[in-house]
Design an enzyme around this catalytic site. Structure first.
Site, PDB file in Angstrom:
ATOM      1  N   SER A 165       0.828  -1.202   0.000  1.00  0.00           N
ATOM      2  CA  SER A 165       0.000   0.000   0.000  1.00  0.00           C
ATOM      3  C   SER A 165       0.868   1.260   0.000  1.00  0.00           C
ATOM      4  O   SER A 165       1.703   1.434  -0.886  1.00  0.00           O
ATOM      5  CB  SER A 165      -0.961  -0.046   1.190  1.00  0.00           C
ATOM      6  OG  SER A 165      -1.960   0.938   1.082  1.00  0.00           O
ATOM      7  N   ASP A 261      -9.739  -3.746  -5.553  1.00  0.00           N
ATOM      8  CA  ASP A 261      -9.061  -2.668  -4.845  1.00  0.00           C
ATOM      9  C   ASP A 261      -9.173  -1.369  -5.642  1.00  0.00           C
ATOM     10  O   ASP A 261      -8.897  -1.354  -6.840  1.00  0.00           O
ATOM     11  CB  ASP A 261      -7.586  -3.070  -4.691  1.00  0.00           C
ATOM     12  CG  ASP A 261      -6.759  -2.102  -3.874  1.00  0.00           C
ATOM     13  OD1 ASP A 261      -7.256  -1.013  -3.529  1.00  0.00           O
ATOM     14  OD2 ASP A 261      -5.598  -2.444  -3.582  1.00  0.00           O
ATOM     15  N   HIS A 291      -8.128  -4.814  -0.856  1.00  0.00           N
ATOM     16  CA  HIS A 291      -6.912  -4.124  -0.435  1.00  0.00           C
ATOM     17  C   HIS A 291      -6.556  -4.561   0.985  1.00  0.00           C
ATOM     18  O   HIS A 291      -7.410  -4.697   1.848  1.00  0.00           O
ATOM     19  CB  HIS A 291      -7.139  -2.618  -0.467  1.00  0.00           C
ATOM     20  CG  HIS A 291      -5.917  -1.815  -0.188  1.00  0.00           C
ATOM     21  ND1 HIS A 291      -5.020  -1.467  -1.164  1.00  0.00           N
ATOM     22  CD2 HIS A 291      -5.432  -1.290   0.963  1.00  0.00           C
ATOM     23  CE1 HIS A 291      -4.035  -0.768  -0.641  1.00  0.00           C
ATOM     24  NE2 HIS A 291      -4.261  -0.634   0.662  1.00  0.00           N
TER      25      HIS A 291
END
Length: 323
Positions: A165, A261, A291
């Site tokens: 991320s 995501d 995610h």
């Protein structure tokens, strides 16, 4: 536009993970609460996912000098051998939440699967620290390990970066920063899990993201407001990495994306740009997961597969350079 029913598309195991998340810490990813409460909820929810996993020969917490004070690090050694390659792990959390504990099992798993020392970096969080402080701190850790990593059993000439991320963004940004500001500090490999690389809008951002993953449009905007000092930061190649020159100084990359995501298209765009720049890379999109799925190896097969696939890509590079 009509958006899909995302939760109807997740796998059975991903649905079970969501149910477990709710039981562990309801509303763990809300961004409309006080900062300390948001961090507390995030850390609480992550405790369960970090239990168990590989056991290291040694785990050492240390401090590294940085541009604004000491930076905490944690080194996981999977074997007693010295002179091992190193993977510096940069945790996700939107630059606002997360620490060495919230991503500990991920780091230990990568250490076990690669045989390398994995060093986590507890970089300064936002909004207390603004862009590009985290990039500069991560670069400082790489430079320190290159010069003094032998004390941790590390081969300072063989350093790679991995992250998820926001941490994946920091991996690529740190690589570009070192290329531009500290020539000779080349990174060997990047392992990038569902990163944010600079798209301000995309099909996946229009289709996905909600309270289930804490990445609705308002959440994405919140994280960027916390991280940046203003609109000009969004144009920096150390944040909008997709606008950077990727034709030189970018090592082979493993890129993993999750199919549901809002940041999925960032990974697809990065892969396309690396293809144009002839940078060796592997892209894999994991369908039916959200995610942040890398945390859930206790329950989710795709998490284990993604960690193994990234490790295999990295180990293949090690084997190729050893020949």
């Amino acid at each position: 536009m009509k958006t899909p029913d995302v939760l109807a598309r997740v796998t059975v195991q991903m649905r079970a993970v969501l149910d477990r998340q709710t039981a562990l810490s309801d509303d763990a990813f809300e961004t409309d609460v006080a900062l300390e409460e948001m961090r507390r909820r995030y850390a609480l929810e992550r405790v369960f996912w970090n239990e168990g996993g590989p056991v290291m020969v040694a785990t050492v917490d240390d401090l590294v000098p940085g541009p604004s004070g000491n930076i905490p690090i944690r080194a996981h050694r999977p074997s007693g051998a010295s002179g091992r390659p190193c993977i510096v792990y940069l945790h996700g959390g939107g630059f606002v939440v997360g620490n060495l504990d919230t991503h500990d099992r991920i780091m230990r798993t990568l250490a076990e699967r690669t045989g390398s020392v994995v060093v986590g970096v507890d970089y300064s969080l936002s909004p207390e620290a603004k862009f590009p402080m985290a990039v500069r701190e991560c670069a400082a850790v790489v430079q320190h390990l290159r010069a003094a990593g032998a004390a941790l059993g590390i081969d300072g000439n063989h350093i790679s970066l991995a992250g998820d991320s926001g941490g994946a963004n920091l991996c690529l940004a740190t690589t570009l920063y070192l290329r531009d500001e500290a020539p000779g500090q080349a990174i060997r490999c990047l392992i990038l899990y569902y990163g944010m690389f600079g798209l301000r809008d995309s099909l996946s951002q229009r289709l996905f993201g909600g309270e289930w993953d804490g990445l609705a449009r308002a959440d994405l905007d919140y994280y960027l407001r916390c991280y940046t000092t203003g609109p000009l930061d969004l144009e920096s190649p150390y944040l909008d990495c997709l606008s950077a020159d990727l034709s030189a100084g970018v090592p082979p990359c493993y890129i993993a994306a999750s199919g549901l995501d809002p940041l999925r298209d960032d990974s697809l765009a990065l892969s396309a740009l690396l293809q144009e720049a002839d940078v060796p890379h592997r892209l894999r999109v994991f369908q039916g997961v959200l995610h942040g799925f890398l945390h859930h190896s206790r329950m989710l097969p795709e998490a284990g597969e993604a960690l193994a696939d990234g490790a295999d890509f990295y180990c293949g590079l090690l084997a190729a350079t050893a020949r």
